[in-house]
Enzyme design. Structure first.
Site, mmCIF file in Angstrom:
data_model
loop_
_atom_site.group_PDB
_atom_site.id
_atom_site.type_symbol
_atom_site.label_atom_id
_atom_site.label_comp_id
_atom_site.label_asym_id
_atom_site.label_seq_id
_atom_site.Cartn_x
_atom_site.Cartn_y
_atom_site.Cartn_z
ATOM 1 C CB CYS A 132 20.886 -31.784 -22.842
ATOM 2 S SG CYS A 132 21.417 -33.239 -23.538
ATOM 3 C CG HIS A 169 20.575 -26.591 -26.760
ATOM 4 N ND1 HIS A 169 21.268 -27.093 -25.788
ATOM 5 C CD2 HIS A 169 19.661 -28.316 -27.300
ATOM 6 C CE1 HIS A 169 21.697 -28.550 -25.421
ATOM 7 N NE2 HIS A 169 20.610 -28.966 -26.202
ATOM 8 C CG HIS A 187 24.833 -32.198 -27.205
ATOM 9 N ND1 HIS A 187 25.038 -31.100 -26.494
ATOM 10 C CD2 HIS A 187 23.455 -32.400 -27.575
ATOM 11 C CE1 HIS A 187 23.947 -31.222 -25.550
ATOM 12 N NE2 HIS A 187 23.317 -31.944 -25.950
#
Lengths: 384, 255
Positions: free
Chosen positions: A151, A276, A310
């Protein structure tokens, strides 16, 4: 800059929706390995075909980055007249690569005993293929590489790209990221019990997980002055756990402080933070803790993941694109934070950017991406 | 138009190590590179004695090879493993468990969360950090045959910005499983190699430099041989210069 995500496939549509806090674009997706449907940030529009000469690269990852490329293709052609194309590099962040093609290929092999004739492991699956694809698409002949750290991939790709400029290896670098919604990541994250059955609810006391998304973004990085500058990058590792963050957020804190130091800035200089903010119990707690130790509680922040899901390996670049859009034009304000408004009292209070009322145009923003294996990255960009 | 010859970038190599089934450690690997020893795989895996057993048990085969080579390189170079930056270059990452993960999906069986966590491309760096409590930033790249030269560029960048911290440059790959095994010839066999680099102003280790020449239109097509093995072969040999052709140009290393 070109960005593609659940909010749209051209910059104008994405900008209109992200600053309006549009959470209507997530779509339901059935899991393969469980009797379950979950919201995902799939790119909804049909995307154009790849140029025929690059047909061997056909997979969704390349279709997505091709769409982002279209937004900057004219600028790249102009760049190639100013700069030797052999000194224009490509760095992309990705975690899935062409996994959608590999999944389909494997399922077909299980059924028929053979991989599809148009399947190409090197051009579609291999992690480095997206960078080579963009190099061939753009007609540039500098080095091409993919950064793959889950990520944090496409935020860290800016660090590699910056290094290529500082080293004198390149005069310009096409930098960004791309990831594809695929069975592996969707079912894998579900196996880790990290996927929410609802739209993600970052920083809420009711938060219960993330939504998987997909997307792509492509920037042109060079030493020439532009409207928006990359001002600083900070990185760190947690050394805590292979798939959970350090609960105190010490790694996140170190990355943010390193980014500020690299930018020669103080925390007060930051006008907006793109979190995030995945909406998992652990990420949000660690990130909020870290933020509260570095920044004043008044700094506006938001997670854009409720709007896009995401985007995993592409999240860094896609969210950097939202930051870029916020900086690049007067009147857009900040991406709002979408949640149920139910604060988690156990977390330090954050100034989550509201959806109503215009925020001013920021001058400097910071964006975070935190990954499996405790790989953390923060990036500062701002007006020149 | 800018100069076709790039600037030479300097660094030192303080030590290195490598591991493969049948070539367990630097000495064996060097003998194979020099053509003095054949490789006879035994189905073994590296001992990783320095890694706590509970952590070691959870490591994939690729990660075990990386830990073995990386920790031995640090030890040989007398570099504390918690104080090195890491650059990890792998074409295919944890491709060894790809078949297993795809089988879960194909058979619609809930996936093992541990296996999924271990499948990210940079898994080996995560376990290195856990084994050594190293919190310094690391980088993970995938760039086909350009992985070798770009790994050096990344490591040299770390050394330039942080000359006090040595940099571990690691290359590792394993064979793709069925049904993809015939789709690629690289690597010849699963391996990991690690080099400990330091900035030019220390006294340890021999000095080298690397530079890139941009590709010419009439350049011969690059060969498919492993650039990592070609580099290691040169490293242990006597030639002054190494020249490797990749799709991004001619890369030259010099002692």
């Amino acid at each position: 800059m070109g960005v593609v995500c659940a909010l749209g496939v051209d910059n104008a549509s994405v900008a209109a929706r992200v600053f309006a806090g549009d959470v209507s674009r997530l779509t339901s997706h059935r899991l393969r390995c469980a009797e379950l449907e979950v919201p995902t940030g799939m790119v909804l529009e049909d995307l154009g075909p790849l140029p025929e000469r690059l047909a061997g690269y056909r997979c969704r990852n390349h279709t997505l980055i091709h769409q982002a490329y279209l937004a900057v293709s004219d600028e790249i052609q102009v760049l190639k007249e100013q700069v030797d194309p052999r000194r224009i590099g490509v760095v992309l962040g990705s975690s899935t690569s062409g996994m959608d093609a590999t999944e389909r290929g494997y399922y077909a092999w299980r059924e028929n005993g053979a991989l599809p004739t148009d399947y190409d492991f090197g051009r579609q699956h291999e992690m480095g293929s997206a960078a080579r694809f963009v190099a061939e698409l753009a007609g540039v002949r500098g080095p091409a590489a993919v950064v793959s750290t889950a990520c944090s991939s496409s935020l860290k790709s800016f660090a590699t790209a910056s290094n290529w400029l500082s080293s004198g290896l390149c005069d310009a670098v096409l930098v960004g990221g791309v990831d594809t919604l695929c069975d592996l990541t969707l079912n894998g994250f579900d196996a880790l019990e990290l996927v929410s059955r609802q739209r993600s609810n970052p920083m809420s006391r009711h938060r219960d997980g993330l939504n998987i998304g997909e997307g792509a973004a492509l920037f042109i990085l060079s030493c020439e002055s532009g409207a928006v500058a990359l001002k600083g990058i900070g990185e760190s590792c947690d050394a805590h756990h292979i798939s959970a963050p350090d609960p105190d957020g010490r790694g996140a804190e170190a990355a943010m402080r390193a980014a500020l130091a690299d930018a020669g800035m103080e925390p007060d200089d930051i006008d907006y933070i793109n979190l995030h903010g995945t909406g998992t119990l652990l990420n949000d707690a660690a990130e909020a803790a870290a933020l509260s130790r570095v920044f004043p509680p008044t700094v506006p922040c938001s997670s854009t993941k409720p709007m896009t899901g995401h985007c995993l390996g592409a999240a860094g670049a896609v969210e950097a694109a939202f930051c870029w859009l916020s900086l690049a034009e007067e009147g857009r304000g900040l991406p709002p934070h979408s949640w149920d408004g139910e604060r988690d009292e156990s977390l330090p209070e954050l100034n989550l950017a509201p959806g109503t009322g215009k925020s001013g145009r920021p001058r400097n923003v910071l964006t975070n991406s935190f990954a499996f294996g405790g790989s953390n990255c923060s990036l500062v960009m701002g007006l020149n | 138009m800018s100069d076709a010859r790039g600037q030479a970038l300097g660094f030192r190599i303080v030590g290195w190590s490598a591991w493969a089934d049948g070539l367990p450690g630097r000495t064996a690997f060097a003998e194979w590179l020099a053509g003095r020893r054949a490789r006879h795989p035994k189905g073994e895996r590296p001992a990783c004695a320095a890694v706590p057993s509970m952590l070691r048990r959870r490591c994939t085969p690729l990660t075990r090879m990386v830990l073995e080579a990386a920790l031995e390189a640090c030890q040989e170079s007398k570099a504390p493993p918690d104080s090195v930056r890491v650059v990890f270059c792998s074409r295919y990452g944890e491709v060894g468990i790809l078949g297993e993960l795809l089988e879960y999906l194909a058979s619609r069986t809930p996936m093992s969360p541990k296996r999924f966590s271990n499948s990210v491309h940079h898994t080996a760096t995560g376990y290195f950090d856990l084994a050594t409590l190293n919190r310094l930033p690391s980088r993970t790249l995938s760039a086909q045959h350009d992985g070798l030269p770009l790994g050096f560029i990344e490591a040299i960048g770390f050394l330039r910005d942080h000359p006090g911290d040595p940099c571990l440059l690691v290359f590792a790959d394993e064979r793709a499983p069925e049904p993809f095994a015939n789709e690629t010839d690289d690597p010849e066999f699963p391996f990991a190699a690690a080099l400990l680099l330091s900035a030019g102003d220390t006294t340890e280790g021999r000095r080298y430099c690397v530079r890139r020449e941009v590709p010419e239109d009439d350049a011969p097509a690059p060969t498919d041989e492993s650039k990592v093995f070609a580099f290691l072969r040169w490293l242990i040999g006597d030639d002054d210069e190494l020249e490797l052709q990749t799709v991004s140009g001619k890369w030259k290393w010099k002692r």
